[in-house]
Design a protein around this motif. Structure first.
Motif, mmCIF file in Angstrom:
data_model
loop_
_atom_site.group_PDB
_atom_site.id
_atom_site.type_symbol
_atom_site.label_atom_id
_atom_site.label_comp_id
_atom_site.label_asym_id
_atom_site.label_seq_id
_atom_site.Cartn_x
_atom_site.Cartn_y
_atom_site.Cartn_z
ATOM 1 N N GLU A 123 38.226 -41.050 -54.064
ATOM 2 C CA GLU A 123 39.301 -41.654 -55.193
ATOM 3 C C GLU A 123 40.428 -42.326 -54.621
ATOM 4 N N VAL A 124 40.894 -41.979 -53.457
ATOM 5 C CA VAL A 124 41.904 -42.884 -52.638
ATOM 6 C C VAL A 124 41.423 -44.335 -52.588
ATOM 7 N N ALA A 125 40.189 -44.250 -51.978
ATOM 8 C CA ALA A 125 39.740 -45.748 -51.892
ATOM 9 C C ALA A 125 39.330 -46.295 -53.017
ATOM 10 N N GLY A 126 38.884 -45.680 -54.381
ATOM 11 C CA GLY A 126 38.947 -46.068 -55.394
ATOM 12 C C GLY A 126 40.355 -46.691 -55.948
ATOM 13 N N GLY A 127 41.358 -45.929 -55.727
ATOM 14 C CA GLY A 127 42.860 -46.599 -56.207
ATOM 15 C C GLY A 127 43.098 -47.816 -55.416
ATOM 16 N N ALA A 163 37.250 -29.474 -46.273
ATOM 17 C CA ALA A 163 36.040 -28.597 -45.550
ATOM 18 C C ALA A 163 35.536 -29.585 -45.173
ATOM 19 N N PRO A 164 34.607 -29.083 -43.726
ATOM 20 C CA PRO A 164 33.655 -29.898 -42.848
ATOM 21 C C PRO A 164 32.404 -30.372 -44.033
ATOM 22 N N THR A 165 32.169 -29.652 -45.086
ATOM 23 C CA THR A 165 31.100 -29.768 -46.017
ATOM 24 C C THR A 165 31.554 -30.864 -46.950
ATOM 25 N N THR A 166 32.724 -31.339 -47.130
ATOM 26 C CA THR A 166 33.024 -32.298 -47.974
ATOM 27 C C THR A 166 32.278 -33.584 -48.056
ATOM 28 N N ARG A 167 31.661 -34.063 -49.188
ATOM 29 C CA ARG A 167 31.034 -35.303 -48.887
ATOM 30 C C ARG A 167 31.595 -36.214 -50.117
ATOM 31 N N LEU A 168 32.027 -37.430 -49.333
ATOM 32 C CA LEU A 168 32.501 -38.314 -50.565
ATOM 33 C C LEU A 168 31.712 -39.556 -50.680
ATOM 34 N N PHE A 169 31.554 -39.882 -51.726
ATOM 35 C CA PHE A 169 30.829 -41.253 -52.077
ATOM 36 C C PHE A 169 31.679 -42.375 -52.396
ATOM 37 N N PRO A 170 31.294 -43.331 -52.033
ATOM 38 C CA PRO A 170 32.109 -44.618 -52.061
ATOM 39 C C PRO A 170 32.094 -44.991 -53.470
ATOM 40 N N PRO A 171 33.404 -45.382 -53.912
ATOM 41 C CA PRO A 171 33.412 -46.102 -55.216
ATOM 42 C C PRO A 171 33.182 -47.624 -55.418
ATOM 43 N N ARG A 172 32.812 -48.123 -56.764
ATOM 44 C CA ARG A 172 32.604 -49.647 -56.652
ATOM 45 C C ARG A 172 33.446 -49.970 -57.899
ATOM 46 N N LEU A 173 33.785 -51.328 -58.024
ATOM 47 C CA LEU A 173 34.291 -51.809 -58.924
ATOM 48 C C LEU A 173 33.630 -52.701 -59.908
ATOM 49 N N ARG A 174 33.843 -52.348 -61.133
ATOM 50 C CA ARG A 174 32.903 -53.144 -62.248
ATOM 51 C C ARG A 174 34.056 -54.077 -62.806
ATOM 52 N N VAL A 175 33.724 -55.185 -62.457
ATOM 53 C CA VAL A 175 34.739 -56.383 -63.033
ATOM 54 C C VAL A 175 34.322 -56.627 -64.451
ATOM 55 N N ARG A 176 35.108 -56.773 -65.546
ATOM 56 C CA ARG A 176 34.645 -57.183 -66.880
ATOM 57 C C ARG A 176 36.018 -58.046 -67.146
ATOM 58 N N SER A 177 36.115 -58.263 -68.569
ATOM 59 C CA SER A 177 37.073 -59.415 -69.044
ATOM 60 C C SER A 177 38.555 -59.000 -69.109
ATOM 61 N N SER A 178 38.878 -57.575 -68.821
ATOM 62 C CA SER A 178 40.351 -57.122 -69.018
ATOM 63 C C SER A 178 41.344 -57.679 -67.892
ATOM 64 N N THR A 179 40.595 -58.331 -66.725
ATOM 65 C CA THR A 179 41.521 -58.849 -65.647
ATOM 66 C C THR A 179 41.248 -60.306 -65.514
ATOM 67 N N ALA A 180 42.572 -60.932 -65.272
ATOM 68 C CA ALA A 180 42.479 -62.364 -64.868
ATOM 69 C C ALA A 180 43.647 -62.821 -64.003
ATOM 70 N N PRO A 181 43.673 -63.957 -63.548
ATOM 71 C CA PRO A 181 45.056 -64.521 -62.773
ATOM 72 C C PRO A 181 46.037 -64.286 -63.486
ATOM 73 N N PRO A 182 47.397 -64.045 -62.942
ATOM 74 C CA PRO A 182 48.599 -64.028 -63.842
ATOM 75 C C PRO A 182 48.847 -65.223 -64.772
ATOM 76 N N SER A 183 49.325 -65.153 -65.886
ATOM 77 C CA SER A 183 49.653 -66.362 -66.671
ATOM 78 C C SER A 183 51.169 -66.788 -66.279
ATOM 79 N N THR A 184 51.397 -68.086 -66.121
ATOM 80 C CA THR A 184 52.791 -68.606 -65.983
ATOM 81 C C THR A 184 53.338 -68.831 -67.268
ATOM 82 N N SER A 185 52.876 -68.823 -67.894
ATOM 83 C CA SER A 185 53.362 -69.212 -69.567
ATOM 84 C C SER A 185 53.969 -67.887 -70.167
ATOM 85 N N THR A 186 54.638 -68.272 -71.262
ATOM 86 C CA THR A 186 55.297 -67.416 -72.183
ATOM 87 C C THR A 186 54.119 -66.436 -72.799
ATOM 88 N N PRO A 187 54.166 -65.186 -72.808
ATOM 89 C CA PRO A 187 53.056 -64.175 -73.463
ATOM 90 C C PRO A 187 52.919 -64.656 -74.840
#
Length: 372
Positions: A159-163, A346-370
């Motif tokens: 989850e650190v890698a996910g962040g 603990a030595p028995t810790t097993r960490l799974f790598p996270p993945r990013l699912r990109v959808r439409s809630s992210t985009a480059p920042p706008s330079t215009s007035t909101p």
């Protein structure tokens, strides 16, 4: 109609109660003919053996207790589905307890599972040190938890890698003023830590707003003033507001709260404000939400936790505590991914790598007035 008992089965099959018990335990000391007679009698009577009675007799109950901490968290839906699939293959049933839901009863779920004589426990929520030390059966930790047990497998997403993954996605789009909306708990802390690391790596200031709970309402409340400044701070045409251009929320439900606060402030997602969540829950896939989110694949984690528990259960005879059982003095405190004072995994810790699912809630920042 009276429920049939083991004595009724014995009488119908023409054998002793002890022999019926041996059949129920799948003992090799029973002849094929006697076993067939007992199984036929059970079918005729529609007899179902009592799991609790089996536990009292010293045999396995074929049941596993699962502790979670929030039924409202959609992460648990898929995690439990994966866990159930793995354990059902070997005939184990799940009993699930929500520690927070039953907190008013002042009953520790681990103590309840101990009294039910479950064969093993999957800890997918927080538990008290005292109860964990006494549980006495094989235990697997599912997810990032504040209390871990040396020798008990820990199955979790990194989850650190996910962040870091979520934050670097926003930085790659050109965002520089990014706020993390975090909350209580070891998972939130780990994801927040990843955010801070990614911001530091980019030479950017890490700003965090902490909500009192990991809920939509709490996130909406804590971030309302922050996102409002992006609209209110906008001046002449072409100027950007003074608030952040992007928010990383440590779970999808909180991300929806952020989106609601943005709408209340007259902001549009993603043209005025980009939002990233975590867990890639079914909520993130809804067309009206379409939330970019980090996936830790809870179904895969649940299945892996089930496999780890089965391995512990198979490691010793039924009348012995298998290796990995929690015993007195074995509990230590510290998140799997926490601050510098936290215990190492603990030595028995097993960490799974996270993945990013990109959808439409992210985009480059706008330079215009909101957009109002």
């Amino acid at each position: 109609m009276k429920r049939p008992t083991i004595y009724d089965v014995a009488e119908r099959a023409g054998v002793s109660k002890s022999l019926v018990s041996l059949v129920l335990r799948d003992s090799p000391r029973v002849s094929d003919a006697k076993r067939a007679a007992v199984l036929a009698a059970m079918a005729d009577l529609d007899y179902t053996p009592s799991r609790l009675a089996a536990g009292l007799a010293g045999t396995r109950t074929r049941s596993v207790g699962v502790v979670i901490d929030d039924f409202a968290n959609l992460w648990f839906v898929e995690a439990l589905a994966g866990l159930r699939e793995a354990l059902a293959r070997e005939g184990y049933a799940l009993s699930v307890a929500d520690a927070r839901l039953n907190a008013h009863l002042d009953i520790d779920p681990l103590e309840a599972f101990r009294s039910l004589r479950v064969d093993g426990v999957v800890l997918a929520g927080e538990a008290s040190e005292a109860a964990l030390a006494r549980v006495g059966v094989p235990t697997v930790v599912l997810g990032t938890r504040a209390i871990v047990t040396p020798g008990a497998p820990v199955i979790a997403s990194d989850e650190v890698a996910g962040g870091r993954l979520a934050t670097r996605h926003l930085i790659s789009l050109g965002h520089r003023d990014i706020v993390c909306v975090s909350g209580p708990g070891a998972s939130a802390t780990a994801r927040e830590r990843g955010f801070r690391e990614a911001m530091a790596d980019a030479g950017l200031e890490a700003r965090v707003s902490h909500a009192a709970e990991n809920t939509e309402a709490a996130a909406r409340e804590v971030v309302a003033g922050v996102v409002a400044r992006r609209g209110a701070g906008a001046g002449a045409a072409g100027a950007a507001g003074s608030g952040p251009s992007a928010v990383f929320a440590v779970n999808d439900i909180m991300a929806v709260g952020v989106m609601g606060a943005a709408r209340d402030a007259g902001l549009s997602v993603p043209s005025d404000l980009s939002v990233v969540g975590y867990d890639d829950s079914p909520l993130a896939e809804y067309g009206i939400v379409s939330l970019t989110s980090v996936s830790g694949d809870p179904a895969e984690l649940g299945e892996a936790a089930g496999a780890a528990l089965l391995a512990l259960l198979d490691a010793a005879p039924e009348d012995e505590a298998p290796e990995g059982a929690v015993t007195e003095g074995a509990v230590t405190e510290g998140a799997v991914h926490g601050d510098a004072a936290a215990a190492e995994p603990a030595p028995t810790t097993r960490l799974f790598p996270p993945r990013l699912r990109v959808r439409s809630s992210t985009a480059p920042p706008s330079t215009s007035t909101p957009t109002p």
